[in-house]
Write a protein that holds these residues in place. Structure first.
Motif, PDB file in Angstrom:
ATOM      1  N   THR A 148       0.833  -1.202   0.000  1.00  0.00           N
ATOM      2  CA  THR A 148       0.000   0.000   0.000  1.00  0.00           C
ATOM      3  C   THR A 148       0.866   1.249   0.000  1.00  0.00           C
ATOM      4  OG1 THR A 148      -0.083   0.029   2.434  1.00  0.00           O
ATOM      5  CG2 THR A 148      -1.856  -1.159   1.277  1.00  0.00           C
ATOM      6  N   VAL A 149       0.256   2.365  -0.381  1.00  0.00           N
ATOM      7  CA  VAL A 149       0.904   3.670  -0.263  1.00  0.00           C
ATOM      8  C   VAL A 149       0.609   4.219   1.132  1.00  0.00           C
ATOM      9  CG1 VAL A 149       1.093   6.001  -1.214  1.00  0.00           C
ATOM     10  CG2 VAL A 149       0.585   4.071  -2.736  1.00  0.00           C
ATOM     11  N   GLN A 150       1.649   4.714   1.812  1.00  0.00           N
ATOM     12  CA  GLN A 150       1.472   5.222   3.168  1.00  0.00           C
ATOM     13  C   GLN A 150       2.271   6.499   3.372  1.00  0.00           C
ATOM     14  OE1 GLN A 150      -0.668   4.008   5.258  1.00  0.00           O
ATOM     15  NE2 GLN A 150      -1.048   1.929   4.493  1.00  0.00           N
ATOM     16  N   ASP A 151       1.803   7.317   4.313  1.00  0.00           N
ATOM     17  CA  ASP A 151       2.546   8.489   4.764  1.00  0.00           C
ATOM     18  C   ASP A 151       2.380   8.607   6.274  1.00  0.00           C
ATOM     19  OD1 ASP A 151      -0.035   9.479   5.009  1.00  0.00           O
ATOM     20  OD2 ASP A 151       0.121  10.852   3.314  1.00  0.00           O
ATOM     21  N   GLN A 152       2.383   9.815   6.812  1.00  0.00           N
ATOM     22  CA  GLN A 152       2.228   9.984   8.264  1.00  0.00           C
ATOM     23  C   GLN A 152       0.830   9.628   8.754  1.00  0.00           C
ATOM     24  OE1 GLN A 152       3.909  14.121   8.361  1.00  0.00           O
ATOM     25  NE2 GLN A 152       4.873  13.377  10.223  1.00  0.00           N
TER      26      GLN A 152
ATOM     27  N   ALA B 280       1.969   4.801   7.947  1.00  0.00           N
ATOM     28  CA  ALA B 280       2.957   3.728   8.023  1.00  0.00           C
ATOM     29  C   ALA B 280       2.956   3.086   9.406  1.00  0.00           C
ATOM     30  CB  ALA B 280       4.342   4.280   7.695  1.00  0.00           C
ATOM     31  N   MET B 281       2.975   1.769   9.437  1.00  0.00           N
ATOM     32  CA  MET B 281       2.996   1.058  10.717  1.00  0.00           C
ATOM     33  C   MET B 281       4.268   1.380  11.498  1.00  0.00           C
ATOM     34  SD  MET B 281       0.357  -0.948  11.508  1.00  0.00           S
ATOM     35  CE  MET B 281       0.796  -2.514  12.245  1.00  0.00           C
ATOM     36  N   ASP B 282       5.402   1.393  10.820  1.00  0.00           N
ATOM     37  CA  ASP B 282       6.676   1.745  11.449  1.00  0.00           C
ATOM     38  C   ASP B 282       7.040   3.156  10.986  1.00  0.00           C
ATOM     39  OD1 ASP B 282       9.266   2.046  12.351  1.00  0.00           O
ATOM     40  OD2 ASP B 282       9.936   0.054  11.731  1.00  0.00           O
ATOM     41  N   GLN B 283       6.626   4.148  11.754  1.00  0.00           N
ATOM     42  CA  GLN B 283       6.844   5.541  11.364  1.00  0.00           C
ATOM     43  C   GLN B 283       8.332   5.900  11.346  1.00  0.00           C
ATOM     44  OE1 GLN B 283       4.685   8.273  10.571  1.00  0.00           O
ATOM     45  NE2 GLN B 283       3.121   6.713  10.183  1.00  0.00           N
TER      46      GLN B 283
ATOM     47  N   THR C 221       4.244   4.341  23.855  1.00  0.00           N
ATOM     48  CA  THR C 221       4.929   5.482  23.255  1.00  0.00           C
ATOM     49  C   THR C 221       5.017   5.263  21.739  1.00  0.00           C
ATOM     50  OG1 THR C 221       7.125   4.485  23.442  1.00  0.00           O
ATOM     51  CG2 THR C 221       6.331   5.773  25.333  1.00  0.00           C
ATOM     52  N   ASP C 222       5.346   6.313  21.009  1.00  0.00           N
ATOM     53  CA  ASP C 222       5.510   6.192  19.556  1.00  0.00           C
ATOM     54  C   ASP C 222       6.601   5.183  19.212  1.00  0.00           C
ATOM     55  OD1 ASP C 222       3.521   8.042  19.077  1.00  0.00           O
ATOM     56  OD2 ASP C 222       4.891   9.730  18.833  1.00  0.00           O
TER      57      ASP C 222
END
Length: 283
Positions: free
Chosen positions: A12-16, A31-34, A260-261
């Motif tokens: 898939t296409v992902q961003d923030q 994105a799952m892993d930012q 946490t992030d």
């Protein structure tokens, strides 16, 4: 332009993600892993964050009509460019009429493909990120075509490389804060929660991660209340569910912890179904 020869298992296409619409009931996605997403952009020297491709378990095969630069971050996959293996976490020059084949994951779950100046894609609610009910067109399908900016220059300093930390994908200590219903747990249950080792169950996905090997914990159900990615819910049956990027915006289970992030990024790469060690650590 890129032609999708094989879309892979789930590319898939992902961003923030959609950061300003949760009060309307819209999932954040992204994105799952930012961390891996941001790293891809930094390695390509983007002045602002651009969309990437996210893939899991088995990646796509893509044909590049025009020259460009790419970078791969996140989980490591078997990757070949025109039949030759290429480096992970380092910008790679792609000649015109090249085939990129991304095979099986070797570590972690989610890999990312960044491209110089990003992909030209349509935004829905201020984000290009895929969600099945919001932006279904951002999932790659066979013969799909993706547009990108043709490289017009030869970068002189594209020689940075990041060495992946493989320990990230096999031992995960999740830093957490107490959730709104944390004090609904008794002192003994609170200690059990932090002194226990878990693993990620196979049913886990972009909406939520389910933990296995959970201790015997109890907390009352609550009236439906706001939740967010990283919220750890305790169900009446004693299951621990951690909400991820595509999660709903409200829920009725006790919100006992909040990741946490950094912990969310690490958890997304923890191999599904493996008896890998996952622990909670109170911040």
């Amino acid at each position: 332009m890129i032609e999708v020869i094989n879309p892979g298992l789930h590319t898939t296409v992902q961003d923030q993600g959609r950061l300003n619409h949760r009060h309307f009931g819209v999932p954040t996605s992204g994105a799952m892993d930012q961390h891996a997403y941001i790293l891809a952009n930094h390695l390509l020297q983007h002045q602002s964050l651009k969309p990437v491709l996210e893939f899991t378990i088995s990646g796509p095969t893509l044909f590049f009509y025009a020259e460009t630069y790419i970078v791969l971050t996140g989980a490591e996959f078997d990757v070949q460019l025109n039949g030759k293996e290429i480096t992970h976490s380092s910008p790679i020059y792609v000649p015109a009429e090249s085939t990129l084949a991304i095979g099986q994951a070797k570590t972690g779950n989610y890999g990312y493909l960044g491209i110089l100046e990003g992909f030209s894609t349509v935004k829905v609610l201020e984000s290009v990120s895929y969600h099945p009910s919001i932006n279904p067109g951002a999932k790659l399908t066979k013969d799909m075509q993706l547009l990108y900016v043709k490289t017009q220059f030869q970068p002189l300093d594209f020689n940075a490389r990041v060495i992946p930390i493989h320990d990230k994908f096999c031992r995960t200590r999740l830093d957490v804060y107490p959730g709104p219903e944390f004090d609904c747990l008794g002192k003994d249950d609170q200690e059990k929660l932090f002194n226990h080792k878990y693993f990620v169950k196979p049913k886990s996905n972009r909406m939520a991660v389910q933990l296995g090997n959970t201790p015997d914990l109890t907390a009352p159900e609550i009236i439906t209340a706001p939740v967010q990615p990283g919220t750890v819910q305790l169900t009446p049956s004693g299951e621990l569910i951690i909400l991820m990027r595509d999660a709903q915006t409200t829920g009725g289970y006790a919100r006992i912890l909040q990741l946490t992030d950094h912990a969310m990024n690490s958890l997304s790469q923890c191999k599904i179904g493996k008896k890998e060690e996952v622990t909670f650590h109170k911040k």
